[in-house]
Design a protein around this motif. Structure first.
Motif, PDB file in Angstrom:
ATOM      1  N   LEU A  52       0.834  -1.200   0.000  1.00  0.00           N
ATOM      2  CA  LEU A  52       0.000   0.000   0.000  1.00  0.00           C
ATOM      3  C   LEU A  52       0.870   1.253   0.000  1.00  0.00           C
ATOM      4  N   LEU A  53       1.873   1.301   0.869  1.00  0.00           N
ATOM      5  CA  LEU A  53       2.745   2.480   0.941  1.00  0.00           C
ATOM      6  C   LEU A  53       3.605   2.642  -0.313  1.00  0.00           C
ATOM      7  N   THR A  54       4.105   1.543  -0.864  1.00  0.00           N
ATOM      8  CA  THR A  54       4.913   1.670  -2.082  1.00  0.00           C
ATOM      9  C   THR A  54       4.055   2.161  -3.243  1.00  0.00           C
ATOM     10  N   GLY A  55       2.780   1.785  -3.253  1.00  0.00           N
ATOM     11  CA  GLY A  55       1.871   2.297  -4.277  1.00  0.00           C
ATOM     12  C   GLY A  55       1.550   3.766  -4.068  1.00  0.00           C
ATOM     13  N   LEU A  56       1.311   4.165  -2.837  1.00  0.00           N
ATOM     14  CA  LEU A  56       0.983   5.561  -2.539  1.00  0.00           C
ATOM     15  C   LEU A  56       2.157   6.499  -2.809  1.00  0.00           C
ATOM     16  N   PHE A  57       3.363   6.075  -2.436  1.00  0.00           N
ATOM     17  CA  PHE A  57       4.543   6.918  -2.615  1.00  0.00           C
ATOM     18  C   PHE A  57       5.206   6.745  -3.979  1.00  0.00           C
ATOM     19  N   LYS A  58       4.725   5.811  -4.777  1.00  0.00           N
ATOM     20  CA  LYS A  58       5.263   5.538  -6.119  1.00  0.00           C
ATOM     21  C   LYS A  58       6.739   5.167  -6.092  1.00  0.00           C
ATOM     22  N   PHE A  59       7.180   4.586  -4.991  1.00  0.00           N
ATOM     23  CA  PHE A  59       8.586   4.204  -4.867  1.00  0.00           C
ATOM     24  C   PHE A  59       8.718   2.857  -4.187  1.00  0.00           C
ATOM     25  N   CYS A  60       9.440   1.949  -4.828  1.00  0.00           N
ATOM     26  CA  CYS A  60       9.755   0.648  -4.254  1.00  0.00           C
ATOM     27  C   CYS A  60      11.268   0.591  -4.031  1.00  0.00           C
ATOM     28  N   PRO A  61      11.713   0.394  -2.795  1.00  0.00           N
ATOM     29  CA  PRO A  61      13.154   0.409  -2.526  1.00  0.00           C
ATOM     30  C   PRO A  61      13.916  -0.742  -3.177  1.00  0.00           C
ATOM     31  N   PHE A  62      13.245  -1.799  -3.574  1.00  0.00           N
ATOM     32  CA  PHE A  62      13.924  -2.920  -4.208  1.00  0.00           C
ATOM     33  C   PHE A  62      14.136  -2.715  -5.708  1.00  0.00           C
ATOM     34  N   TYR A  63      13.335  -1.883  -6.339  1.00  0.00           N
ATOM     35  CA  TYR A  63      13.475  -1.660  -7.780  1.00  0.00           C
ATOM     36  C   TYR A  63      14.843  -1.090  -8.166  1.00  0.00           C
ATOM     37  N   PRO A  64      15.378  -0.078  -7.466  1.00  0.00           N
ATOM     38  CA  PRO A  64      16.720   0.408  -7.843  1.00  0.00           C
ATOM     39  C   PRO A  64      17.800  -0.664  -7.673  1.00  0.00           C
ATOM     40  N   ILE A  65      17.672  -1.496  -6.665  1.00  0.00           N
ATOM     41  CA  ILE A  65      18.642  -2.569  -6.442  1.00  0.00           C
ATOM     42  C   ILE A  65      18.616  -3.542  -7.615  1.00  0.00           C
ATOM     43  N   LEU A  66      17.397  -3.819  -8.099  1.00  0.00           N
ATOM     44  CA  LEU A  66      17.238  -4.744  -9.222  1.00  0.00           C
ATOM     45  C   LEU A  66      17.400  -4.061 -10.572  1.00  0.00           C
ATOM     46  N   GLY A  67      17.471  -2.746 -10.568  1.00  0.00           N
ATOM     47  CA  GLY A  67      17.653  -1.981 -11.805  1.00  0.00           C
ATOM     48  C   GLY A  67      16.423  -1.945 -12.684  1.00  0.00           C
ATOM     49  N   ILE A  68      15.232  -1.957 -12.089  1.00  0.00           N
ATOM     50  CA  ILE A  68      14.003  -1.936 -12.872  1.00  0.00           C
ATOM     51  C   ILE A  68      13.124  -0.764 -12.452  1.00  0.00           C
ATOM     52  N   SER A  69      12.151  -0.449 -13.303  1.00  0.00           N
ATOM     53  CA  SER A  69      11.166   0.583 -13.022  1.00  0.00           C
ATOM     54  C   SER A  69       9.922   0.267 -13.833  1.00  0.00           C
ATOM     55  N   SER A  70       8.763   0.425 -13.227  1.00  0.00           N
ATOM     56  CA  SER A  70       7.519   0.187 -13.966  1.00  0.00           C
ATOM     57  C   SER A  70       6.846   1.514 -14.321  1.00  0.00           C
ATOM     58  N   CYS A  71       7.558   2.596 -14.097  1.00  0.00           N
ATOM     59  CA  CYS A  71       7.027   3.932 -14.378  1.00  0.00           C
ATOM     60  C   CYS A  71       7.699   4.491 -15.609  1.00  0.00           C
ATOM     61  N   SER A  72       7.030   4.419 -16.739  1.00  0.00           N
ATOM     62  CA  SER A  72       7.620   4.870 -18.000  1.00  0.00           C
ATOM     63  C   SER A  72       7.742   6.396 -18.060  1.00  0.00           C
ATOM     64  N   LYS A  73       6.861   7.126 -17.397  1.00  0.00           N
ATOM     65  CA  LYS A  73       6.886   8.603 -17.436  1.00  0.00           C
ATOM     66  C   LYS A  73       7.867   9.187 -16.430  1.00  0.00           C
ATOM     67  N   CYS A  74       8.398   8.360 -15.552  1.00  0.00           N
ATOM     68  CA  CYS A  74       9.249   8.847 -14.462  1.00  0.00           C
ATOM     69  C   CYS A  74      10.724   8.956 -14.842  1.00  0.00           C
ATOM     70  N   GLU A  75      11.089   8.490 -15.978  1.00  0.00           N
ATOM     71  CA  GLU A  75      12.519   8.454 -16.312  1.00  0.00           C
ATOM     72  C   GLU A  75      12.952   9.561 -17.188  1.00  0.00           C
TER      73      GLU A  75
END
Length: 68
Positions: free
Chosen positions: A45-68
């Protein structure tokens, strides 16, 4: 001390699914008397609300195409 760059990396359907799953788990634990581990729903819930997942940078991924 350096802080991690907390750019948004959760977007679109990923965000919606995280929030729905989080709310469902929290409701299960709080309203329906589900198991204690169901409170883990706070995390998606919090990762969805804040639009940030702390594991994504570690894994080098992003599901936000407009954020880059």
């Amino acid at each position: 001390m350096e802080y991690a760059d907390m750019k948004a990396n959760v977007g679109g359907i990923d965000r919606i699914l995280r929030m729905v799953a989080g709310i469902a788990l929290i409701a299960w634990a709080a309203v329906l008397g589900g198991p204690v581990w169901a409170w883990v729903g706070v995390v998606p819930l919090l990762t969805g609300l804040f639009k940030f997942c702390p594991f994504y940078p570690i894994l080098g991924i992003s599901s936000c195409s407009k954020c880059e």
